[in-house]
Each structure stands twice: as C-alpha cells, then as structure tokens.
Design a protein around this motif. Sequence first.
Motif, mmCIF file in Angstrom:
data_model
loop_
_atom_site.group_PDB
_atom_site.id
_atom_site.type_symbol
_atom_site.label_atom_id
_atom_site.label_comp_id
_atom_site.label_asym_id
_atom_site.label_seq_id
_atom_site.Cartn_x
_atom_site.Cartn_y
_atom_site.Cartn_z
ATOM 1 N N TYR A 184 12.245 -28.407 24.332
ATOM 2 C CA TYR A 184 12.733 -29.620 23.651
ATOM 3 C C TYR A 184 14.014 -30.134 24.318
ATOM 4 O O TYR A 184 14.147 -31.322 24.630
ATOM 5 N N LEU A 185 14.959 -29.236 24.548
ATOM 6 C CA LEU A 185 16.250 -29.642 25.118
ATOM 7 C C LEU A 185 16.079 -30.238 26.516
ATOM 8 O O LEU A 185 16.666 -31.272 26.844
ATOM 9 N N TYR B 79 19.683 -45.284 18.071
ATOM 10 C CA TYR B 79 19.323 -43.924 18.476
ATOM 11 C C TYR B 79 17.814 -43.703 18.333
ATOM 12 O O TYR B 79 17.151 -43.202 19.241
ATOM 13 N N ASP C 183 14.567 -16.514 13.601
ATOM 14 C CA ASP C 183 13.172 -16.988 13.658
ATOM 15 C C ASP C 183 12.974 -18.159 14.622
ATOM 16 O O ASP C 183 11.922 -18.793 14.642
ATOM 17 N N THR C 184 13.983 -18.452 15.442
ATOM 18 C CA THR C 184 13.879 -19.599 16.357
ATOM 19 C C THR C 184 12.924 -19.319 17.515
ATOM 20 O O THR C 184 12.997 -18.270 18.138
ATOM 21 N N ASN C 185 12.071 -20.273 17.773
ATOM 22 C CA ASN C 185 11.191 -20.184 18.943
ATOM 23 C C ASN C 185 11.982 -20.698 20.158
ATOM 24 O O ASN C 185 12.070 -21.900 20.400
ATOM 25 N N LEU D 51 12.263 -24.421 21.823
ATOM 26 C CA LEU D 51 13.567 -25.066 21.703
ATOM 27 C C LEU D 51 14.106 -25.457 23.081
ATOM 28 O O LEU D 51 14.592 -26.573 23.280
ATOM 29 N N ARG E 69 23.374 -36.202 20.828
ATOM 30 C CA ARG E 69 22.920 -36.353 19.443
ATOM 31 C C ARG E 69 21.598 -35.645 19.210
ATOM 32 O O ARG E 69 21.416 -34.946 18.213
ATOM 33 N N ALA E 70 20.671 -35.859 20.129
ATOM 34 C CA ALA E 70 19.333 -35.270 19.934
ATOM 35 C C ALA E 70 19.392 -33.750 20.039
ATOM 36 O O ALA E 70 18.693 -33.041 19.320
ATOM 37 N N GLY F 118 16.095 -34.330 13.446
ATOM 38 C CA GLY F 118 17.354 -33.622 13.596
ATOM 39 C C GLY F 118 18.518 -34.476 13.145
ATOM 40 O O GLY F 118 19.385 -34.030 12.383
ATOM 41 N N LEU G 103 21.639 -27.896 15.161
ATOM 42 C CA LEU G 103 22.269 -27.646 13.853
ATOM 43 C C LEU G 103 21.284 -26.948 12.908
ATOM 44 O O LEU G 103 21.700 -26.215 12.009
ATOM 45 N N GLN G 104 20.000 -27.158 13.121
ATOM 46 C CA GLN G 104 18.987 -26.498 12.288
ATOM 47 C C GLN G 104 18.761 -25.049 12.712
ATOM 48 O O GLN G 104 18.182 -24.272 11.965
ATOM 49 N N HIS G 105 19.152 -24.707 13.922
ATOM 50 C CA HIS G 105 18.769 -23.399 14.458
ATOM 51 C C HIS G 105 19.923 -22.507 14.865
ATOM 52 O O HIS G 105 19.698 -21.336 15.177
ATOM 53 N N TYR H 164 28.532 -32.208 17.722
ATOM 54 C CA TYR H 164 27.923 -33.266 16.935
ATOM 55 C C TYR H 164 28.965 -34.237 16.381
ATOM 56 O O TYR H 164 28.775 -35.456 16.422
ATOM 57 N N GLY I 20 21.196 -32.459 16.731
ATOM 58 C CA GLY I 20 20.408 -32.567 15.521
ATOM 59 C C GLY I 20 19.517 -31.342 15.339
ATOM 60 O O GLY I 20 19.458 -30.755 14.251
ATOM 61 N N ILE I 21 18.849 -30.949 16.397
ATOM 62 C CA ILE I 21 17.953 -29.799 16.298
ATOM 63 C C ILE I 21 18.745 -28.488 16.308
ATOM 64 O O ILE I 21 18.441 -27.557 15.543
#
Lengths: 213, 213
Positions: free
Chosen positions: A155-156, B155, A146-148, A152, A183-184, B187, A190-192, A205, A187-188
């Motif tokens: 964002y990166l 951060y 379901d990842t957009n 994403l 890190r940024a 995240g 890891l959710q996707h 991470y 963080g995201i």
Amino acid sequence: MSRREQAKEENRARIRASAERIIRTEGIDKLTMRRLAEDAGVSLRTPYNLFGSKTDVLIALLEGAGFDPGDALALRDEQLVMEQLFATLDHIEAFFDSDEKFYREVYGGIMSSAHPDVRSTNVERVVAMCQELMTHAAAKNELQIDTNTRELGRYLGVQLLAVLGMWGAEFLSNQESIRQVRRAWCGILLQHCSNASHRAVDAAYQSVALTGS
Amino acid sequence: MSRREQAKEENRARIRASAERIIRTEGIDKLTMRRLAEDAGVSLRTPYNLFGSKTDVLIALLEGAGFDPGDALALRDEQLVMEQLFATLDHIEAFFDSDEKFYREVYGGIMSSAHPDVRSTNVERVVAMCQELMTHAAAKNELQIDTNTRELGRYLGVQLLAVLGMWGAEFLSNQESIRQVRRAWCGILLQHCSNASHRAVDAAYQSVALTGS
C-alpha cells in the motif's frame, strides 16, 4: 579499473551529460537515442550498449544526481522505522525541489516510458523496500501484531508511486504530491501503529492535518 | 434535431465506433485522427471538428459507454454522503471490470495524452465533485466541524485519479487499484468523520483492512 572499463565509464558520463543538456535546452520530447549519440559524439550503438534504453538513461540521470530511494529507505537502526519512513518523504521532496522542472521531466519520462519492464522493475523495487521497512517495524514492535506487513508495505509503495506519477504528469507540484502521500500513509498507519510508534505517526499526520477551513 | 445536427450525430457515432474497433483490433497505439477518418469514411477534418482531439474521442468512448463519475458522484439525498462516496468506487470498479482491457487502454490513453488541458480539466472536475460531496457531508453533520472540506475533497479526488493512473499504466489491476483508493480514502476519513458517519466509513475500511498475515 581496466582501460576498457574506464573508456566505458567516460562514455556513460558523456551520454548522461548530453541527456541532461538536451532535456534542459530542447525538452525531453527531443531526447532520442540518435540525438543522444550525436550530441555525445559516439556511435548510435553506444548508448544502447551502455544503457539499454532511453528509460535507462533517464534512470541513470536520477541516480547520478544522488537520488536513490533505496538508500533513503534502507534501514537505519538509531531511529524508529516510522520516523525513517517519513524522513524518506522529506528526502524525496528536497531532492526534487532542488531542480523541480528538470527532475519532473526525467521522472515523467521514466513513468510514461514505452518500456513497461523498466517501469515495473522500479515499482516492484519501491514496493519491496516499503515491505521490508514494515517487516522491520513489526520486528521492533512499531505495528499492531495483527498487521499484514506485506500488504501494508505494498500500500505504502503504490501510494508513493501513484502520487509521484501525478507530479510527473504535471498535475501536482512536488510539495503537494508529498503532502498527499504523507496524508495517505498516515491515515492507514494511524490504524496500524502501536503505542511505540503512535507519537511519530501522529506528529507526521498533524503536520498535514486537514483541519481549519 | 435539424437534419444537419442529425448528420453530425451520426458522424460522431460512426467515429466512436471506429475508434472502438481500432483499439480492440489494432491497439490504441494505432489510433490516429487520420486512421479514424479513414475507418469511419469521413474527411480528415471531421473528427477534429466533431471532437477536437484524439483525447476527446477517448473521453467520448467512456461517456458513450455510460461511464460518468460525475453522475456517480452527484448527490443523492437518501443515503449518507459517505455511503454514496464509497458506492461510487463500486460503480467505477464494476464499470471498468466489465471490459477491463479495453477501458484500461482508453483510460490510459486519456491520462497519458499530449493534451494537458484535457487531462487537467478531468482532474479538476473530479476534484470539484469530491469537494462538493464533502461540503454536503459537512452540511449533513457527517464530518467533524473543524474539517477543511475543500482540502479533504481535493485529497479524495487526487487520490482516486493517482491510483487509477497506476491502473491505466498497467501497474495495478482494476480491483487492486479500487482497494488502494478505498484504503487511502478511509484512512483519512476515519480521522474526520463524525459519529453520524463513523459506522459507514469504518465498514468501508473493514472491507479492505490490512490485518492478518
């Protein structure tokens, strides 16, 4: 290459060398198209004709030195896409580290350029490359279904450029900025990420984990 | 307030009003200390004496309009620290949204200032405030006990400023930049929040989740 093209190429190289010399010895504030033409021994119109703007000269300096995030981000089949994504950060860090003061001036000069078009083109290019990588990651089942991927990737890319901007403006060292991006990103991601890529993202991470005081 | 102090205050207000007028009607590129003194009807030395630099005038414009991330980040006891942290983002978004073009010019002017000291002071201030918030979060058991609150606060602060920098440089809208910060904050915070704060962090994250294509 025709003789005319060869002469052009030589002039381009000469102007790049002059730009580098001026930045190293006089500082980037002294870099103007006029000073550049003078130092390279060409007419004032030549740098405009061959590059377009001072910002384009700076971009050519990075590219001439072999810095090409496009190449670093271009898909390689043998790895997980996620591994490749983080390897790109290593690549950027090592490249800027090799001559941090100089590259910081060049990068800062590009990002604070008075030519918003040139900057935007670069931003959109990096964003598009990250989006493409995420499309591939999805195709290789490295992302939850379901990842957009478009959002994403955006964002990166924005993340990378925002933090490198802090480096260019001398708020952060190259190392710290890359750590912050990692890190940024993690963080995201890891959710996707899916089971297939979780180990790679988690390893990235753990290398920058915010534990231990 | 002595008469002398009163006269100073009046001059400060006049200079702030002139700065706002010049930025709105002529654009921030036209804002110089000379132009400012002229428009405010004071001597050229006055803006220097009262503010220090053009960057300080810009900072005074934001503060005079009630923008104070310090206040927004100052600890309030009745909420979870994590809720307060994300409320700060709403606050910043609403403030800049109220007059985006103007504030973007002012903010961009501060961040691209030729006075690195002033910029660094602001960066360090925001970082220190985020670190303080994370210390409080740890004290209130909102973070896992092995969290490095100092690094985490740094951060968060760097993230906010890096992305707002992209807004100031006109790469992102205010809304998109706040969304980006929220994602990057969540995240990492999802990795470090405790059971006590997980619901708040997750709610913030769900509001900007990267799902659905």
